[in-house]
Write an enzyme that holds these catalytic residues in place. Structure first.
Site, short mmCIF file in Angstrom:
data_model
loop_
_atom_site.label_atom_id
_atom_site.label_comp_id
_atom_site.label_asym_id
_atom_site.label_seq_id
_atom_site.Cartn_x
_atom_site.Cartn_y
_atom_site.Cartn_z
N LYS A 54 -50.56 8.40 10.99
CA LYS A 54 -50.91 8.54 12.28
C LYS A 54 -49.99 9.47 13.27
O LYS A 54 -50.48 9.85 14.29
CB LYS A 54 -51.05 7.18 12.66
CG LYS A 54 -52.10 6.27 12.36
CD LYS A 54 -52.03 4.70 13.02
CE LYS A 54 -53.29 4.06 12.36
NZ LYS A 54 -54.30 4.48 13.18
N ASP A 67 -57.72 3.14 18.43
CA ASP A 67 -57.12 2.15 18.21
C ASP A 67 -56.58 1.30 19.37
O ASP A 67 -56.71 -0.01 19.81
CB ASP A 67 -55.71 2.00 17.19
CG ASP A 67 -56.37 2.51 16.01
OD1 ASP A 67 -57.45 2.01 15.31
OD2 ASP A 67 -55.47 3.00 15.20
N GLY A 120 -43.83 -4.45 12.96
CA GLY A 120 -44.30 -3.29 12.63
C GLY A 120 -43.65 -2.11 13.63
O GLY A 120 -43.43 -2.76 14.66
#
Length: 290
Positions: free
Chosen positions: A88, A124, A147
């Site tokens: 990403k 997203d 994360g």
């Protein structure tokens, strides 16, 4: 080296229920790049292509060379490319333009190719913000997000945009974790020690199918028991260990399957320029998850 074989005469592939779609020289190819490719996107997009009569085909891939893969998207005229972990952020240097949805959070999950120009988006972000609203999660809740990668940026950005101000980024990578926390005025810590949060959010591969951590809980059972809401962005499987543990304690949950369905729909619209009927989208999501 990239080998391209001419598809002539037209071949047929079976999509579902015995129906077929003809592949020819005008078929538009869309694809995904992921460290651990799954079948949701392939099944979701191809289902919609078939039922809407669109001359498109979707295929999942992985790669060890992100520069060459993005170059292939450009060179071969691939219309759209979904981007998943761990690409990403690493794909960004090879793109021409970032939509504000991707630029603001320095993370990409969608590439659209228009005559060789590659523009990146982040659906997203859209999916997470929409789900927070649909599930009526109170932005006054504190949250802990585990994360610090590209997807974590999208989730943290969406939470901040939705009004969440009391948050902590839990990440072993101090540099990335602190950067993400500072980006939105949140806190960083390395592990769960002393952690308290009304909403738990997993944005790591913990619990993901196909990995060594498939049976690992992203948060301790003590934290789950104390939480108001549990959110796991892992889509495969939809019932991760974290989601299972939260359901067993009768906690409201938001699943990765919900995230992937919304973000995939927005990708579909970007690739094709058409928005399917909600009922058809629901059927496509059910088919993809089946």
């Amino acid at each position: 080296m990239i080998i391209v074989r001419d598809v002539s005469p037209p071949q047929r592939i079976i999509l579902n229920q015995g129906a077929t779609m003809e592949i020819n020289k005008d078929t538009q190819l869309c694809m995904s790049l992921a460290g651990r490719p799954g079948n949701f996107g392939t099944r979701f997009h191809n289902y919609l292509y078939q039922h809407m009569g669109l001359n498109y085909l979707y295929k999942a891939f992985t790669t060890q060379d992100i520069a060459a893969a993005v170059g292939g998207v450009r060179a071969l005229g691939i219309r759209g490319c979904a981007v998943s972990m761990p690409f990403k952020e690493s794909c960004i240097p090879y793109l021409d333009e970032l939509d504000p949805s991707a630029q603001a959070i320095e993370s990409v999950n969608t590439i659209v190719n228009t005559n060789g120009q590659l523009k990146a988006y982040n659906t997203d972000f859209i999916a997470v913000e929409r789900l927070i609203a649909q599930h009526q999660v109170d932005p006054r809740l504190s949250f802990a997000l585990r994360g610090s990668g590209g997807m974590a940026k999208a989730v943290a950005g969406a939470l901040h945009h939705a009004g969440f101000r009391d948050g902590v980024i839990v990440a072993r990578n101090e540099r990335a974790g602190r950067h993400l926390a500072e980006l939105y005025g949140y806190r960083w810590q390395r592990d769960e020690h002393g952690l308290q949060a009304g909403m738990l959010v997993n944005v790591t591969p913990l619990g993901m199918a196909g990995g060594a951590d498939i049976d690992t809980l992203a948060f301790s059972r003590t934290l789950i028991a104390a939480a108001n809401v549990v959110f796991d962005v892992v889509a495969m499987p939809a019932e991760t260990p974290l989601i299972q543990a939260a359901r067993a304690l009768q906690k409201p949950v938001i699943t990765g399957a919900e995230v992937v369905a919304i973000q995939a729909l927005e990708q579909f619209v970007l690739y094709t320029g058409v928005r399917p009927d909600p009922d058809l989208v629901a059927r496509a999501a059910a088919h993809a998850a089946g």
